[in-house]
Design an enzyme around this catalytic site. Structure first.
Site, PDB file in Angstrom:
ATOM      1  NE  ARG A 118      45.873  34.276  48.461  1.00  0.00           N
ATOM      2  CZ  ARG A 118      44.857  35.117  48.370  1.00  0.00           C
ATOM      3  NH1 ARG A 118      45.069  36.411  48.268  1.00  0.00           N
ATOM      4  NH2 ARG A 118      43.614  34.683  48.383  1.00  0.00           N
ATOM      5  CG  HIS A 145      40.788  31.303  45.498  1.00  0.00           C
ATOM      6  ND1 HIS A 145      41.161  30.911  46.772  1.00  0.00           N
ATOM      7  CD2 HIS A 145      40.495  32.629  45.580  1.00  0.00           C
ATOM      8  CE1 HIS A 145      41.104  31.963  47.584  1.00  0.00           C
ATOM      9  NE2 HIS A 145      40.704  33.006  46.891  1.00  0.00           N
ATOM     10  CD  GLN A 148      36.135  33.682  46.951  1.00  0.00           C
ATOM     11  OE1 GLN A 148      37.024  34.258  47.553  1.00  0.00           O
ATOM     12  NE2 GLN A 148      34.851  33.955  47.144  1.00  0.00           N
ATOM     13  CG  ASP A 240      38.565  37.133  39.996  1.00  0.00           C
ATOM     14  OD1 ASP A 240      38.697  38.109  40.767  1.00  0.00           O
ATOM     15  OD2 ASP A 240      39.425  36.229  39.888  1.00  0.00           O
ATOM     16  CB  CYS A 280      36.410  36.012  44.593  1.00  0.00           C
ATOM     17  SG  CYS A 280      37.485  36.734  43.350  1.00  0.00           S
ATOM     18  NE  ARG A 308      37.692  32.419  51.157  1.00  0.00           N
ATOM     19  CZ  ARG A 308      38.834  32.971  50.732  1.00  0.00           C
ATOM     20  NH1 ARG A 308      38.796  34.054  49.970  1.00  0.00           N
ATOM     21  NH2 ARG A 308      40.010  32.443  51.016  1.00  0.00           N
TER      22      ARG A 308
HETATM   23  N1  NVA Z   1      41.983  35.952  40.381  1.00  0.00           N
HETATM   24  C1  NVA Z   1      42.400  36.790  41.479  1.00  0.00           C
HETATM   25  C2  NVA Z   1      41.705  36.382  42.731  1.00  0.00           C
HETATM   26  C3  NVA Z   1      42.047  37.186  43.954  1.00  0.00           C
HETATM   27  C4  NVA Z   1      41.352  36.699  45.178  1.00  0.00           C
HETATM   28  C5  NVA Z   1      43.904  36.708  41.627  1.00  0.00           C
HETATM   29  O1  NVA Z   1      44.475  35.619  41.496  1.00  0.00           O
HETATM   30  O2  NVA Z   1      44.521  37.750  41.861  1.00  0.00           O
HETATM   31  N1   CP Z   2      38.910  36.561  47.654  1.00  0.00           N
HETATM   32  C1   CP Z   2      40.134  36.501  48.220  1.00  0.00           C
HETATM   33  O1   CP Z   2      40.796  35.467  48.257  1.00  0.00           O
HETATM   34  O2   CP Z   2      40.532  37.681  48.778  1.00  0.00           O
HETATM   35  P1   CP Z   2      41.976  38.023  49.347  1.00  0.00           P
HETATM   36  O3   CP Z   2      42.905  38.109  48.162  1.00  0.00           O
HETATM   37  O4   CP Z   2      41.793  39.340  50.033  1.00  0.00           O
HETATM   38  O5   CP Z   2      42.400  36.952  50.294  1.00  0.00           O
END
Ligand code: NVA
Ligand code: CP
Length: 321
Positions: A118, A145, A148, A240, A280, A308
């Protein structure tokens, strides 16, 4: 092989050794085969019979950002498959103090069987995958992502019984989650409507590529700045957060710019009466979604979050087996 036969499972052989940076890396068939494998693995797992397809294998999990679902579902998934998931915060690794991505990718390839990362920058993940000789899985970047989106499609498939031809409305920020969702939905032949405020549109190149894929598969994709237009007759309504990780300085401006885009009772009244709500997570109740919707009878957010685990196990078993 024996294990697979015993469990009557077929991993997606063509994915062996492959990285997943974006779903554009996979074919339509590979995505759909992964969803079917996820359904089987979920059933077996619920029956306490998840086959140890990754016995002795280790997935390194590098995080530059927070996570609840991604971290835990990958770690538990590896354990259920008989392997091991190893959490590493980027700031604790030498990469956090300037060691090159080239050296990191090469070194980690000597210890691990796969890397899940990540990261802030999609470019960095691409570079890591170029230099690693093991599969690299994108666990969220600034642009995509993909894991997801696999779980999202699995959830729609479970709830509706089918996916092709359904209308999905993504209403909110044209962000990483939106990008991966439109690609996955395009492969499946869904009708996709993306509504964002002006200035927060999804990436034009990704939209055009996804549109071509959707049309090839009997679906469609249209973008607008009107949430009502997107929600009309939708089978699935998805949103989201308005402020993604790393954008905190813009939070106040975003609150104002997105205020017409809240998923609330008035907006979902435009959707089909049996629409499903997806998010998500993490969510901000009363910002991007009204509590009445996210905690209402049409919401499948916890099933989606659980999925997931199952979708990623299908992915891990295929790329790392
Ligand atoms: N769009 C959000 C998704 C988190 C799972 C982010 O990047 O923070
Ligand atoms: N949806 C998702 O990726 O959640 P986290 O940020 O908790 O991993």
């Amino acid at each position: 092989m024996k294990l697979l036969e015993w469990a009557n499972l077929k991993v997606v052989d063509s994915l062996k050794g492959k990285s997943l940076l974006t779903l554009f890396d996979f074919s339509k068939k590979e995505v759909s085969d992964l969803i079917h494998l996820a359904v089987s693995l979920k059933k077996l797992t619920k029956a306490g019979k998840c086959p140890p397809l990754l016995e002795g294998k280790t997935l390194g999990m590098i995080f530059e950002k927070h996570s609840t679902r991604t971290r835990i579902s990958f770690e538990v998934g590896m354990k259920q498959l008989g392997g091991n998931g190893m959490f590493m915060h980027a700031r604790d690794l030498q990469i956090g103090r300037g060691e090159s991505v080239y050296d990191t990718g090469n070194v980690l390839s000597g210890y691990l069987d796969g890397i899940m990362i990540r990261a802030n920058s999609h470019e960095m993940v691409k570079e890591l995958a170029e230099h690693a000789s093991i599969p690299v899985i994108n666990g969220l970047t600034d642009i995509f992502h993909p894991c997801q989106a696999l779980a999202d499609i699995l959830t729609i498939h479970e709830v509706k019984g089918y996916t092709a031809g359904l209308k999905i409305a993504y209403i909110g920020d044209g962000n990483n989650v939106a990008h991966s969702l439109v690609i996955a939905a395009a492969y499946i032949g869904m009708h996709i409507a993306v509504a964002t405020p002006v200035g927060y549109e999804a990436d034009e190149e990704i939209i055009q590529k996804a549109k071509t894929i959707a049309l090839e598969n009997g679906g469609s994709l249209f973008v607008s700045n009107d949430p009502v237009e997107a929600a009309i007759n939708a089978d699935v309504i998805y949103t989201d957060v308005w402020t993604s990780m790393g954008q905190e300085a813009e939070a106040e401006k975003r609150l104002a710019d997105f205020k017409e885009f809240q998923i609330n009772d008035a907006l979902v009244a435009n959707a089909k009466s049996n629409y499903m709500f997806l998010h998500c997570l993490p969510a901000h109740r009363e910002e991007e979604v009204a509590t009445s919707v996210i905690d209402g009878p049409n919401s499948y957010i916890f099933q989606q979050a659980e999925n997931r685990l199952h979708a990623q196990k299908a992915l891990l078993a295929s790329v790392m087996a």
